[in-house]
Design a protein around this motif. Sequence first.
Motif, PDB file in Angstrom:
ATOM      1  N   ALA A   1       0.833  -1.205   0.000  1.00 21.65           N
ATOM      2  CA  ALA A   1       0.000   0.000   0.000  1.00 21.65           C
ATOM      3  C   ALA A   1       0.869   1.257   0.000  1.00 21.65           C
ATOM      4  O   ALA A   1       0.574   2.236  -0.701  1.00 21.65           O
ATOM      5  N   VAL A   2       1.959   1.243   0.763  1.00 16.68           N
ATOM      6  CA  VAL A   2       2.884   2.378   0.795  1.00 16.68           C
ATOM      7  C   VAL A   2       3.530   2.565  -0.577  1.00 16.68           C
ATOM      8  O   VAL A   2       3.640   3.686  -1.088  1.00 16.68           O
ATOM      9  N   GLU A   3       3.961   1.463  -1.185  1.00 17.67           N
ATOM     10  CA  GLU A   3       4.550   1.535  -2.522  1.00 17.67           C
ATOM     11  C   GLU A   3       3.579   2.171  -3.523  1.00 17.67           C
ATOM     12  O   GLU A   3       3.965   3.028  -4.330  1.00 17.67           O
ATOM     13  N   LYS A   4       2.326   1.762  -3.460  1.00 15.99           N
ATOM     14  CA  LYS A   4       1.328   2.301  -4.398  1.00 15.99           C
ATOM     15  C   LYS A   4       1.080   3.784  -4.164  1.00 15.99           C
ATOM     16  O   LYS A   4       0.880   4.555  -5.118  1.00 15.99           O
ATOM     17  N   ILE A   5       1.085   4.191  -2.902  1.00 10.41           N
ATOM     18  CA  ILE A   5       0.851   5.610  -2.594  1.00 10.41           C
ATOM     19  C   ILE A   5       2.036   6.465  -3.020  1.00 10.41           C
ATOM     20  O   ILE A   5       1.859   7.587  -3.533  1.00 10.41           O
ATOM     21  N   ILE A   6       3.246   5.966  -2.843  1.00  9.95           N
ATOM     22  CA  ILE A   6       4.417   6.719  -3.306  1.00  9.95           C
ATOM     23  C   ILE A   6       4.343   6.929  -4.815  1.00  9.95           C
ATOM     24  O   ILE A   6       4.621   8.021  -5.323  1.00  9.95           O
TER      25      ILE A   6
END
Length: 366
Positions: free
Chosen positions: A229-234
């Motif tokens: 989820a963090v990767e997608k938001i970045i």
Amino acid sequence: MAKILTSPSKYVQGAGELGKLGSYAKNYGKKALVLVTASGHKRLGNTLETSFQDSGCELVLDYFNGECSKTEINRLIEVMKKNGCDMIIGVGGGKILDTAKAVAYYEKVPVLICPTIASTDAPCSALSVVYTDAGVFEEYLFLPANPNMVLMDTEIIAKSPVRLTVSGMGDALATYFEARACKNSGAMTCAGGKVTGAAMALAKLCFDTLMDEGVKAKLALEAGACTEAVEKIIEANTLLSGIGFESGGLAGAHAIHNGFTVLEECHHMYHGEKVAFGTITQLVLENVPAEELEDIIDWCIELGLPVTLKQLGIENPTKEKLMAVAEAACAENDTLHNMPFEVTPASVYAAILAADRYGKYFLGEE
């Protein structure tokens, strides 16, 4: 008018990617000037220097003086010439990245951008914001090309303050709604043409990613975890929003953000935090369905983005103050006029008041 899409030549994202910087840099030249702050060098110096060992590309380090000013740009141009550098790499936050882009433009060399935070969508853009040495805005330097490469080391970004990544989500929230407005009005985008279908698709993907992954990413970051989820938001904050805003266009949200910069009470707020409230205000101007407005406000509340004037730092929102904001937002050369209907200071003032009241309502305040 033609439809135009612009983007960086290469975008790389992943944990530990900064450790490969030297191997990427060798594809662009023989000697790289790497611009970083003194504190950034303490944290990342070993990684940077190790990445250039046996890479076939030489490293020249220089500390950023803190301001993207003509003085600093000219100083670094001389550093480039003195050392015979044939590319520049910016490692850090927005002003370092903008300075590196400007130096590359004047020296006609490749530029690699390595953000250490994901707080705005600026890294991918063909733009540098230039200030005076004292930090006062001076001009926008519009560049003929986007960066040759943008490298996002998600391991490093995940260690930055959570509020910065959340602010980036606030900035990215505006992307789809402003692109939609520009498409409906036929306005010219930052890329110099009309909106492409590709830009609209990326802007919509940005929005969907924020809605689906935003809260999960915030919670993961608070736990110190770099999840999918963090990767997608970045990616949403940087690449999707970056291409989306530049090739999709800016409209109400960013102009209203610019309006709020006239109030000193808001100066402590991050760019994306003010853009989030600007987005809500734009939706009020558009009179979107109540369900859409409620979804956006609830999402902002969950993330901790401001939904009221008080949360923006404005304890005493007088008519005089808010009209000053509205008039600044409606400046002749700002993007509020890309909306598909006439906007006036009076209508913006009313929308700000209503947005503030809606925020209070959904927060359960009287």
